[in-house]
Design an enzyme around this catalytic site. Structure first.
Site: not given
Ligand code: CAA
Length: 257
Positions: A65, A108, A111, A131
């Site tokens: 992200a 992300g 993911e 993260e």
């Protein structure tokens, strides 16, 4: 439709979607999410399209992200906007899609790769949920999908240390379906997608729903769900055509009904 952060190219019955923010290692900002939501919805709605491939570039599928976009947010704004919930629209795609992953698939990025129906990896792929190094946790389903894909021991180790897993380990661990040479990654993924695109479209969706039920529900419930969907396909023309074609030793002519 024109997009700023992704490229969308129909290749016959296969849609190739490429995340295209190379300078930011394909970091997934809200614009990428909005455009992927639109691209997957258009793919799902287009009767000529049967399977999709999502890829990045050789250096990064996506490095996570967008940290720069998130860094100043507080709890109230994250909670009020239900930040990241838009990804559920991507996972609601009914038709099959494959992630073709080269380079970094971190946070992300890992993911989103795991949101695909399966992953084909280039030899240089690196998966990780780093993260924890940013003082947070996965937020787009990583702790859940990674644990289901590779088991608690490895998922816990990856989430707690933030270490990366290379393509060979990812294949051994069941995270990816197949590892291929980097230079043929997109070609191999497209070839696999074309194989799926030649199947009956209803059966493709039903097979996807069943395998996802195994992933998302208990065994007894999943088996009943599978049997009911299997029964349901006997109400379609494609089932009659597929079985008739087998008996008559010819290629099936799928109608999608
Ligand atoms: N967000 C925003 N920008 C990013 C980014 C990210 N996740 N990853 C890389 N970039 C940017 C860098 O800031 C840099 O930009 P500038 O040129 O403007 O400085 C550019 O991409 C190139 O990156 P690097 O110079 O860092 O490249 P590198 O080859 O030296 O290192 C890397 C590569 C190890 C992947 C490193 O970029 C990195 O560690 N990235 C962050 C990985 C990460 O922590 N991902 C998780 C994000 S949080 C998340 O995803 C939450 C969630 O659950 C969804």
């Amino acid at each position: 439709m024109t997009y700023e952060t992704i490229l969308v190219e129909p290749r016959g019955a296969v849609t190739l979607i490429t995340i295209n923010r190379p300078k930011a290692l394909n970091a997934l900002n809200s614009r990428v999410l909005d455009e992927l939501i639109q691209a997957f919805a258009a793919f799902d709605a287009d009767e000529s399209q049967r399977c999709a491939v999502l890829t990045g570039n050789e250096k990064a599928f996506a490095a996570g992200a967008d940290i720069k976009e998130m860094s100043d947010q507080g709890f109230a704004s994250m909670y009020a906007s239900n930040f990241f919930s838009g990804w559920e629209k991507v996972t609601a795609t009914r038709k099959p899609w494959i992630a073709a992953v080269a380079g970094y698939a971190l946070g992300g990025g890992c993911e989103v790769a795991m949101m695909a129906d399966f992953i084909i990896a280039g030899e240089n792929a690196q998966f990780g949920q780093p993260e924890i190094k940013l003082g947070v946790t996965p937020g787009m389903g990583g702790s859940q999908r990674l644990t289901r894909a590779i088991g608690k021991a490895k998922a816990m180790e990856m989430c707690l240390t933030g270490r990366m897993m290379d393509a060979a380990e990812a294949e051994r661990s069941g995270l990816v379906a197949r590892v291929v040479p980097l230079e043929s990654l997109v070609e191999e993924a497209l070839k696999t997608a074309e194989t799926i695109a030649r199947m009956g479209p209803l059966a493709a969706i039903a097979n996807k729903e069943m395998v996802n039920a195994a992933f998302e529900t208990g065994l007894a419930q999943g088996i009943v769900f599978e049997r009911r969907l299997f029964h349901g396909l006997f109400g379609t023309e494609d089932q009659k055509e597929g079985m008739a074609a087998f008996v008559e030793k010819r290629k099936a002519d799928w109608k999608g009904r």
